[in-house]
Design a protein around this motif. Structure first.
Motif, PDB file in Angstrom:
ATOM      1  N   LYS A   3     -13.617 -32.495 -39.563  1.00 48.12           N
ATOM      2  CA  LYS A   3     -13.792 -31.970 -40.917  1.00 48.12           C
ATOM      3  C   LYS A   3     -15.192 -31.366 -41.086  1.00 48.12           C
ATOM      4  O   LYS A   3     -15.357 -30.330 -41.722  1.00 48.12           O
ATOM      5  N   VAL A   4     -16.182 -32.031 -40.509  1.00 49.13           N
ATOM      6  CA  VAL A   4     -17.545 -31.534 -40.612  1.00 49.13           C
ATOM      7  C   VAL A   4     -17.674 -30.183 -39.889  1.00 49.13           C
ATOM      8  O   VAL A   4     -18.286 -29.241 -40.408  1.00 49.13           O
ATOM      9  N   LEU A   5     -17.092 -30.083 -38.707  1.00 53.61           N
ATOM     10  CA  LEU A   5     -17.133 -28.828 -37.971  1.00 53.61           C
ATOM     11  C   LEU A   5     -16.402 -27.725 -38.729  1.00 53.61           C
ATOM     12  O   LEU A   5     -16.836 -26.576 -38.733  1.00 53.61           O
ATOM     13  N   PHE A   6     -15.277 -28.090 -39.348  1.00 53.73           N
ATOM     14  CA  PHE A   6     -14.519 -27.117 -40.127  1.00 53.73           C
ATOM     15  C   PHE A   6     -15.352 -26.595 -41.302  1.00 53.73           C
ATOM     16  O   PHE A   6     -15.392 -25.398 -41.574  1.00 53.73           O
ATOM     17  N   VAL A   7     -16.043 -27.502 -42.001  1.00 56.94           N
ATOM     18  CA  VAL A   7     -16.877 -27.110 -43.137  1.00 56.94           C
ATOM     19  C   VAL A   7     -18.029 -26.222 -42.659  1.00 56.94           C
ATOM     20  O   VAL A   7     -18.364 -25.217 -43.292  1.00 56.94           O
ATOM     21  N   LEU A   8     -18.633 -26.585 -41.527  1.00 54.14           N
ATOM     22  CA  LEU A   8     -19.715 -25.769 -40.985  1.00 54.14           C
ATOM     23  C   LEU A   8     -19.217 -24.379 -40.571  1.00 54.14           C
ATOM     24  O   LEU A   8     -19.918 -23.380 -40.758  1.00 54.14           O
ATOM     25  N   ALA A   9     -18.035 -24.294 -40.034  1.00 52.56           N
ATOM     26  CA  ALA A   9     -17.462 -23.007 -39.636  1.00 52.56           C
ATOM     27  C   ALA A   9     -17.223 -22.128 -40.855  1.00 52.56           C
ATOM     28  O   ALA A   9     -17.518 -20.921 -40.842  1.00 52.56           O
ATOM     29  N   ILE A  10     -16.705 -22.713 -41.917  1.00 49.80           N
ATOM     30  CA  ILE A  10     -16.481 -21.950 -43.156  1.00 49.80           C
ATOM     31  C   ILE A  10     -17.817 -21.497 -43.748  1.00 49.80           C
ATOM     32  O   ILE A  10     -17.952 -20.352 -44.199  1.00 49.80           O
ATOM     33  N   ALA A  11     -18.819 -22.366 -43.720  1.00 49.01           N
ATOM     34  CA  ALA A  11     -20.136 -22.008 -44.257  1.00 49.01           C
ATOM     35  C   ALA A  11     -20.752 -20.869 -43.442  1.00 49.01           C
ATOM     36  O   ALA A  11     -21.347 -19.943 -44.009  1.00 49.01           O
TER      37      ALA A  11
END
Length: 69
Positions: A3-11
């Protein structure tokens, strides 16, 4: 962790997208300033040509007047 990687990718995607828009605006501003510079150069050249032509006419009139005397 996913989830953290997903949020960082979106950011990161959002940051890159905003940078592209900023670059486009900067390019448009550069084009506008270049156009303004060209217009100023043309206006300056036109004024120079006009004043040179007026000076030539005045010189011709003075020459004619000097011949009449």
């Amino acid at each position: 962790m996913k989830k953290v990687l997903f949020v960082l990718a979106i950011a990161a995607f959002a940051a890159c997208n905003n940078a592209a828009e900023t670059t486009t605006e900067a390019a448009e501003a550069t084009v506008d300033s270049a156009a303004a510079a060209v217009e100023a150069t043309v206006d300056s050249a036109k004024a120079s040509i006009d004043s040179t032509a007026a000076a030539a006419v005045d010189s011709a009139k003075a020459a004619v007047d000097s011949l009449k005397k």
